[in-house]
Scaffold this motif. Structure first.
Motif, PDB file in Angstrom:
ATOM      1  N   ALA A  39       8.651 -99.162  13.623  1.00 39.82           N
ATOM      2  CA  ALA A  39       7.794 -98.365  13.610  1.00 39.82           C
ATOM      3  C   ALA A  39       7.485 -97.864  12.336  1.00 39.82           C
ATOM      4  O   ALA A  39       6.500 -97.771  12.217  1.00 39.82           O
ATOM      5  CB  ALA A  39       7.780 -97.836  15.182  1.00 39.82           C
ATOM      6  N   SER A  40       8.793 -97.617  11.689  1.00 43.77           N
ATOM      7  CA  SER A  40       7.957 -96.817  10.575  1.00 43.77           C
ATOM      8  C   SER A  40       7.632 -97.773   8.856  1.00 43.77           C
ATOM      9  O   SER A  40       8.169 -98.482   9.270  1.00 43.77           O
ATOM     10  CB  SER A  40       9.877 -95.918  10.729  1.00 43.77           C
ATOM     11  N   PRO A  41       7.752 -96.559   8.349  1.00 41.41           N
ATOM     12  CA  PRO A  41       6.551 -97.988   7.142  1.00 41.41           C
ATOM     13  C   PRO A  41       7.488 -98.256   6.794  1.00 41.41           C
ATOM     14  O   PRO A  41       7.989 -99.469   5.765  1.00 41.41           O
ATOM     15  CB  PRO A  41       5.946 -96.510   6.200  1.00 41.41           C
ATOM     16  N   ARG A  42       9.147 -97.978   6.622  1.00 34.12           N
ATOM     17  CA  ARG A  42      10.351 -98.740   5.969  1.00 34.12           C
ATOM     18  C   ARG A  42      11.694 -99.111   6.593  1.00 34.12           C
ATOM     19  O   ARG A  42      11.746 -98.468   7.799  1.00 34.12           O
ATOM     20  CB  ARG A  42      10.698 -98.326   4.766  1.00 34.12           C
ATOM     21  N   ILE A  43      12.465 -99.972   7.029  1.00 36.56           N
ATOM     22  CA  ILE A  43      13.812 -99.831   7.460  1.00 36.56           C
ATOM     23  C   ILE A  43      14.814 -99.272   6.858  1.00 36.56           C
ATOM     24  O   ILE A  43      14.118 -98.084   5.834  1.00 36.56           O
ATOM     25  CB  ILE A  43      14.323-101.548   7.386  1.00 36.56           C
ATOM     26  N   LEU A  44      15.332 -98.453   8.075  1.00 41.95           N
ATOM     27  CA  LEU A  44      16.410 -97.529   7.798  1.00 41.95           C
ATOM     28  C   LEU A  44      15.856 -96.281   7.466  1.00 41.95           C
ATOM     29  O   LEU A  44      16.389 -95.645   6.461  1.00 41.95           O
ATOM     30  CB  LEU A  44      17.802 -97.777   6.007  1.00 41.95           C
ATOM     31  N   PRO A  45      15.022 -95.452   8.126  1.00 37.93           N
ATOM     32  CA  PRO A  45      14.182 -94.862   7.377  1.00 37.93           C
ATOM     33  C   PRO A  45      14.454 -93.371   7.438  1.00 37.93           C
ATOM     34  O   PRO A  45      14.409 -92.696   6.736  1.00 37.93           O
ATOM     35  CB  PRO A  45      12.903 -94.300   9.005  1.00 37.93           C
ATOM     36  N   ALA A  46      16.124 -92.846   8.049  1.00 37.78           N
ATOM     37  CA  ALA A  46      16.788 -92.320   7.933  1.00 37.78           C
ATOM     38  C   ALA A  46      18.024 -91.824   6.596  1.00 37.78           C
ATOM     39  O   ALA A  46      18.315 -90.916   6.414  1.00 37.78           O
ATOM     40  CB  ALA A  46      17.847 -91.738   9.464  1.00 37.78           C
ATOM     41  N   LEU A  47      17.856 -92.943   5.315  1.00 38.51           N
ATOM     42  CA  LEU A  47      18.819 -92.875   5.043  1.00 38.51           C
ATOM     43  C   LEU A  47      17.689 -92.995   3.144  1.00 38.51           C
ATOM     44  O   LEU A  47      16.261 -93.603   3.254  1.00 38.51           O
ATOM     45  CB  LEU A  47      19.346 -94.007   5.044  1.00 38.51           C
ATOM     46  N   PRO A  48      17.931 -93.009   2.024  1.00 35.45           N
ATOM     47  CA  PRO A  48      17.350 -92.636   1.005  1.00 35.45           C
ATOM     48  C   PRO A  48      16.960 -93.937   0.586  1.00 35.45           C
ATOM     49  O   PRO A  48      17.065 -94.861   1.542  1.00 35.45           O
ATOM     50  CB  PRO A  48      18.089 -92.246  -0.074  1.00 35.45           C
ATOM     51  N   GLU A  49      15.229 -93.743   0.293  1.00 34.71           N
ATOM     52  CA  GLU A  49      13.974 -94.589   0.101  1.00 34.71           C
ATOM     53  C   GLU A  49      15.347 -95.926  -1.397  1.00 34.71           C
ATOM     54  O   GLU A  49      15.031 -97.210  -0.176  1.00 34.71           O
ATOM     55  CB  GLU A  49      13.436 -94.774  -0.582  1.00 34.71           C
ATOM     56  N   ARG A  50      15.809 -95.884  -1.733  1.00 32.26           N
ATOM     57  CA  ARG A  50      16.370 -96.497  -2.284  1.00 32.26           C
ATOM     58  C   ARG A  50      17.762 -98.006  -1.783  1.00 32.26           C
ATOM     59  O   ARG A  50      17.297 -98.798  -1.605  1.00 32.26           O
ATOM     60  CB  ARG A  50      17.018 -96.115  -3.377  1.00 32.26           C
ATOM     61  N   ILE A  51      18.123 -97.086  -0.891  1.00 31.79           N
ATOM     62  CA  ILE A  51      18.971 -97.881   0.039  1.00 31.79           C
ATOM     63  C   ILE A  51      18.118 -98.685   0.910  1.00 31.79           C
ATOM     64  O   ILE A  51      17.909-100.019   1.137  1.00 31.79           O
ATOM     65  CB  ILE A  51      20.010 -96.417   1.256  1.00 31.79           C
TER      66      ILE A  51
END
Length: 444
Positions: free
Chosen positions: A225-237
């Motif tokens: 549902a969020s704009p990216r996967i792994l939303p709780a982790l840093p954007e680079r990951i």
């Protein structure tokens, strides 16, 4: 004899409810010290018979890991480490009498194993963990499999193998969507499962299922549902992980909200239907519902017990909470301590270090969460993550073989906390020497 005089003559009663990573490490260490010396009676209450490290559940679901090789029996662990294991499920609490209420436990035929009972305590530590939050989505409870327990992970693996056998037995081969897998929620569990399944489902098909064409019939879609996967982790990951998933052929759908789960697929809020007869729900977590009404203890909107910086519950100084079921403030941050395995481990260590003042009812130093980084395993293909500052002075992005070794070391640290470093080392050596030929994936 008064209750005060009676308490002075008996060992302090420490009850830990929940045998996940934090709870089991806690009773093991307390049993090895206080329990062994007779200074406390340490009791673990757990509704399961065996323990498996929760971050391994996606591998159990994919079939790349056999439960029997990694499960730990609670009864045996209690015998080895001087604590008591009580098979039971927490259903209530009497704070005035300091009694934890346990439900009757039944077997598969409905016969009673243990009766409903009450367990007295002097210090109670809630380590119940978390469960999947499907947010009341229609069809989710009926058609999607959560991955909260080893039993659920094994159930999903059986569904995959059965689906492949069923499709291969059909003269016309698989029908559209029959071997499509939809994973709802692209946190660590969902993302790791998507990568692991890409390999294991193809391995299953490779054992003689010649009516199935993996490139045509097998499709994995990861829905977030969020704009990216792994939303709780840093954007680079997040970005590196998504690139690797796309290389594997996993379809990634972000900013996509699920409106309904059906027997033949997933319906998005946009009205789009994603065909899939195999659905995993790994989006969102909450603490078990019964905590919200636990004899007046303060909870938040997702049923977590509210604790202060010492991990004491806000309304009862003799009750503590650790791990996913606790909402612990984090000074200097807008959000509380995140529900992660490393947080549960650190909380258990904090309780162990401060057990003397806890037992004496004295003030306890504040718990300080230290974020050592995040790692995401992508099965046999790769791993990505970052290591945080305390040892290296900054955040460092890692990937590939080094990241995979670091991910495996986290599990070894958990094993060492339960068995000791030398035992873990010699078990690893023995398993390497005595390996026997087995299928690369679980086929039943």
């Amino acid at each position: 004899m008064t209750e005060l005089a009676s308490a002075a003559k008996r060992p302090h009663r420490i009850v830990v409810a929940g045998g996940g990573a934090g709870g089991l490490e806690l009773v093991t260490k307390l049993g090895d010290t206080l329990g062994k010396q007779g200074l406390a009676k340490v009791t673990l209450v757990e509704r399961s018979r065996t323990h498996i490290w929760k971050p391994l559940l996606h591998s159990v679901a994919a079939g790349s890991l056999r439960r029997s090789q990694h499960e730990l029996n609670y009864l045996a662990q209690a015998h080895w480490h001087n604590f008591v294991y009580r098979y039971g499920e927490v259903v209530g609490l009497d704070r005035a009498e300091k009694q934890l209420k346990l439900a009757a436990m039944l077997d598969e035929e409905g016969r009673e194993i243990t009766p409903a009972s009450s367990l007295p305590y002097d210090t109670l530590i809630m380590a119940i963990g978390s469960i999947t939050n499907d947010f009341g989505t229609p069809g989710a409870a009926e058609f999607a499999v959560p991955l909260e327990t080893p039993e659920q992970a094994s159930r999903f693996n059986r569904r995959i193998v059965n689906a492949c056998l069923r499709a291969n037995a059909q003269p016309e081969g698989p029908r559209p969507g029959q071997l499509h897998i939809a994973i709802i929620g692209a946190g660590a569990t969902g993302t790791e499962l998507a990568a692991e399944l890409h390999h294991t489902v193809r391995d299953v098909v490779g054992y003689g299922m010649d009516r199935i064409d993996p490139s045509r019939d097998i499709h994995i879609v990861l829905i977030e549902a969020s704009p990216r996967i792994l939303p709780a982790l840093p954007e680079r990951i997040s970005g590196a992980t998504q690139d690797l998933l796309k290389e594997l052929g996993v379809e990634v759908r972000t900013s996509a909200r699920v409106a309904e789960v059906r027997a033949d697929g997933v319906v998005l809020s946009s009205g789009e239907m994603i065909p899939s007869e195999l659905v995993v729900w790994s989006a969102g977590v909450k603490a078990p519902d019964f905590l919200a009404g636990l004899d007046g203890l303060e909870t938040n909107r997702i049923n977590q017990l509210m604790v202060d910086t010492s991990l004491r519950t806000t309304r009862d100084p003799s009750i503590f909470a650790i791990g996913d079921c606790a909402s612990c403030p984090r000074p200097g941050f807008d959000a509380p301590v995140p529900p992660r395995a490393q947080a549960a481990h650190q909380m258990a260590t904090h309780i162990i270090r401060n057990i003397a003042p806890i037992m004496a009812g004295q003030p306890v130093p504040p718990f300080e969460y230290r974020d050592f980084g995040s790692l995401v395993s992508l099965g046999k293909y790769s791993a990505v993550g970052n290591l945080m500052g305390y040892a290296i002075g900054r955040s460092m992005f890692i990937e590939g073989m080094f990241a995979r070794l670091m991910y495996r070391s986290l599990y070894k640290m958990h094993e060492a906390a339960l068995h000791g470093r030398s035992t873990v080392f010699w078990r690893a050596m023995l398993s390497t020497i005595s390996q026997r030929p087995t299928p690369s994936v679980k086929l039943h």
